[in-house]
Design an enzyme around this catalytic site. Structure first.
Site, short mmCIF file in Angstrom:
data_model
loop_
_atom_site.label_atom_id
_atom_site.label_comp_id
_atom_site.label_asym_id
_atom_site.label_seq_id
_atom_site.Cartn_x
_atom_site.Cartn_y
_atom_site.Cartn_z
N LYS A 32 35.43 26.66 41.29
CA LYS A 32 36.56 26.35 42.17
C LYS A 32 36.93 27.61 42.97
O LYS A 32 36.43 28.69 42.68
CB LYS A 32 37.75 25.87 41.33
CG LYS A 32 38.31 26.93 40.41
CD LYS A 32 39.26 26.35 39.37
CE LYS A 32 39.79 27.45 38.48
NZ LYS A 32 40.47 26.94 37.29
N ARG A 131 50.67 21.42 32.25
CA ARG A 131 50.21 21.27 33.62
C ARG A 131 49.74 19.82 33.68
O ARG A 131 50.45 18.95 33.20
CB ARG A 131 49.11 22.31 33.88
CG ARG A 131 48.84 22.59 35.32
CD ARG A 131 48.01 23.84 35.53
NE ARG A 131 46.61 23.67 35.09
CZ ARG A 131 45.65 24.58 35.25
NH1 ARG A 131 45.94 25.74 35.82
NH2 ARG A 131 44.41 24.38 34.84
N TYR A 276 52.92 50.22 61.10
CA TYR A 276 54.16 49.43 61.21
C TYR A 276 55.20 49.88 60.18
O TYR A 276 54.88 50.14 59.02
CB TYR A 276 53.87 47.96 60.90
CG TYR A 276 53.07 47.22 61.94
CD1 TYR A 276 53.41 47.27 63.29
CD2 TYR A 276 51.99 46.44 61.56
CE1 TYR A 276 52.66 46.56 64.23
CE2 TYR A 276 51.24 45.73 62.49
CZ TYR A 276 51.60 45.80 63.82
OH TYR A 276 50.88 45.09 64.73
N MET A 324 47.46 42.74 59.80
CA MET A 324 46.72 41.47 59.66
C MET A 324 45.21 41.69 59.67
O MET A 324 44.48 41.07 58.91
CB MET A 324 47.14 40.51 60.77
CG MET A 324 46.65 39.10 60.55
SD MET A 324 47.16 37.95 61.83
CE MET A 324 48.91 37.80 61.55
C1 LIG Z 1 39.95 27.59 36.08
C2 LIG Z 1 39.72 26.86 34.84
C3 LIG Z 1 38.85 27.36 33.86
C4 LIG Z 1 38.17 28.70 33.95
O1 LIG Z 1 39.00 29.71 33.45
P1 LIG Z 1 38.49 31.23 33.35
O2 LIG Z 1 39.61 31.93 32.71
O3 LIG Z 1 38.25 31.67 34.76
O4 LIG Z 1 37.24 31.20 32.57
C5 LIG Z 1 38.63 26.57 32.75
N1 LIG Z 1 39.24 25.38 32.59
C6 LIG Z 1 40.11 24.89 33.50
C7 LIG Z 1 40.75 23.58 33.27
C8 LIG Z 1 40.38 25.61 34.65
O5 LIG Z 1 41.24 25.13 35.55
#
Ligand SMILES: *Cc1c(COP(=O)(O)O)cnc(C)c1O
Length: 383
Positions: A32, A131, A276, A324
């Site tokens: 991701k 979550r 800046y 930027m």
């Molecule tokens: C991002 C994520 C991981 C990976 O976690 P790391 O600490 O980067 O290994 C694993 N499981 C879920 C559900 C995640 O969202």
């Protein structure tokens, strides 16, 4: 190339191999966030033929479709939330997804019926992260009643809330216990079971189950200092005392480095202001360089006046505010710097080394965010 991100293939393969060895399980490689900023395309292309990876885990529909185009022989799991339209596309494209709620399952069931296909969903048990996820009673009902005729439930997983941020793992143990108790309750079902992220894969074999989800550490980083310290401590303990077994010393090798070039060199007199907001003033006659990278590229504005970069193999401090698209740094103490010379923002050169951990410390965040925020538009070069 003015600014580019370098991806080290050998280090990536080394880290993935390390995780295969310590876990003895297939990997769900988490890609991701543009593969934690490394470049989704590059990372999938480098790993799509590795036998040890069974799944790619992504966040969204568009990431899933992209990965599917690059790699036909691996499974894909969408970890994040999708809306009703996206669920239709996921099912139409035979992509497996996490169903985090009963409502989501209803949507997926309806979509699958309309498409005359089966939806493949993994369910998430809420064990304390609060979550996405379903409570025990919701999930029990889902599994017992089999209300959803058009869904195959393929897996059950959970996620730790307090594994990297502490060296006290009692909360994690409690979460694990809830998960195990739940598995006992539902009995022997053919579901893929998984719980472990990088930190727990490094620390606790009891969290492995059928597959381990590895993100940050596949890219060569310890999830946190606490994880590293805990790892070193468990290594020191004798095997008998260490319920999880003895550990081998391992090395994780950062995969990504980030480079640019000097845009301009300037001689600046004592008492002059830089950038800046006039946040830096020279103490004496100074030499500054302009670096053509800014917060748009992912070089955070919080690095103003705090970070270092590497120029000609030496460390140089950022002076003034990060803008930027550029910032300034001081090279008074470095001989022979010229426009066009290589600048390293993250990575090593000669004896100097800057990691995502350093940048995170300087800007009040974690290595994950530093990496994931590097602008996807910068070219990724595989070496
Ligand atoms: C991002 C994520 C991981 C990976 O976690 P790391 O600490 O980067 O290994 C694993 N499981 C879920 C559900 C995640 O969202």
């Amino acid at each position: 190339m003015k600014t580019f991100v370098e991806i080290n293939k050998e280090n990536l393969l080394h880290n993935l191999d390390t995780f295969r060895n310590i876990s003895g399980k297939p990997l769900m490689f988490v890609v991701k966030g543009n593969a934690y900023g490394h470049g989704l395309k590059e990372i999938v292309n480098l790993t799509k033929d590795l036998a040890g990876i069974e799944y790619y885990a992504v966040d969204s529909l568009d990431e899933a479709l992209y990965v599917k185009r690059l790699s036909q022989n691996k499974k894909i799991l969408v970890l994040g939330w999708a809306d009703r339209e996206e669920i239709i596309d996921l099912i139409a494209n035979d992509i497996e997804m996490v169903a985090p709620s009963v409502e989501y399952l209803e949507w997926a069931d309806t979509a699958a019926r309309t498409l005359n296909k089966r939806a493949r969903c993994q369910v998430k048990l809420e064990t304390g992260t609060n979550r996405l996820g379903m409570t025990e009673s919701q999930l029990l009902e889902v599994l017992r009643e089999r209300r959803f005729d058009n869904i195959d439930i393929t897996g059950i997983y959970s996620h730790f809330a307090n594994i990297e941020d502490t060296s006290d793992h009692s909360y994690a143990r409690e979460q694990l216990k809830r998960y195990n108790d739940f598995l006992d309750k539902i009995g022997n079902r053919r579901l893929l079971r998984h719980f472990s992220c990088s930190a727990s894969t490094l620390l606790f074999p009891k969290t492995y189950f059928d597959i381990v989800r590895v993100g940050i550490s596949a890219y060569g980083y310890w999830p946190s200092k606490q994880t590293y310290v805990t790892y070193l401590e468990t290594m020191k303990r004798p095997v008998a005392e260490n319920g999880d077994g003895a550990r081998q010393p391992i090395s994780l090798k950062p995969v990504l480095s980030w480079h640019t070039h000097v845009a301009q060199v300037k001689e600046i007199e004592k008492g002059q202001h830089i950038g800046y907001g006039l946040t830096y003033r020279t103490f004496g006659n100074s030499r500054m360089i302009v670096v053509p990278v800014g917060y748009y590229d992912g070089y955070d504005r919080k690095l103003s006046n705090t970070a270092n970069i590497i120029v000609n193999g030496q460390s140089a401090p950022v002076r003034g505010r990060v803008c930027m698209n550029m910032f300034m740094a001081e090279t008074t103490h470095i001989e022979g710097v010229n426009a066009g010379d290589r600048v390293t923002l993250l990575g090593s050169a000669d004896e100097e080394r800057i990691t995502a951990d350093h940048l995170g410390e300087w800007s009040g965040t974690i290595n994950y965010e530093i990496l994931a925020r590097i602008n996807p538009r910068l070219p990724r070069v595989v070496v």
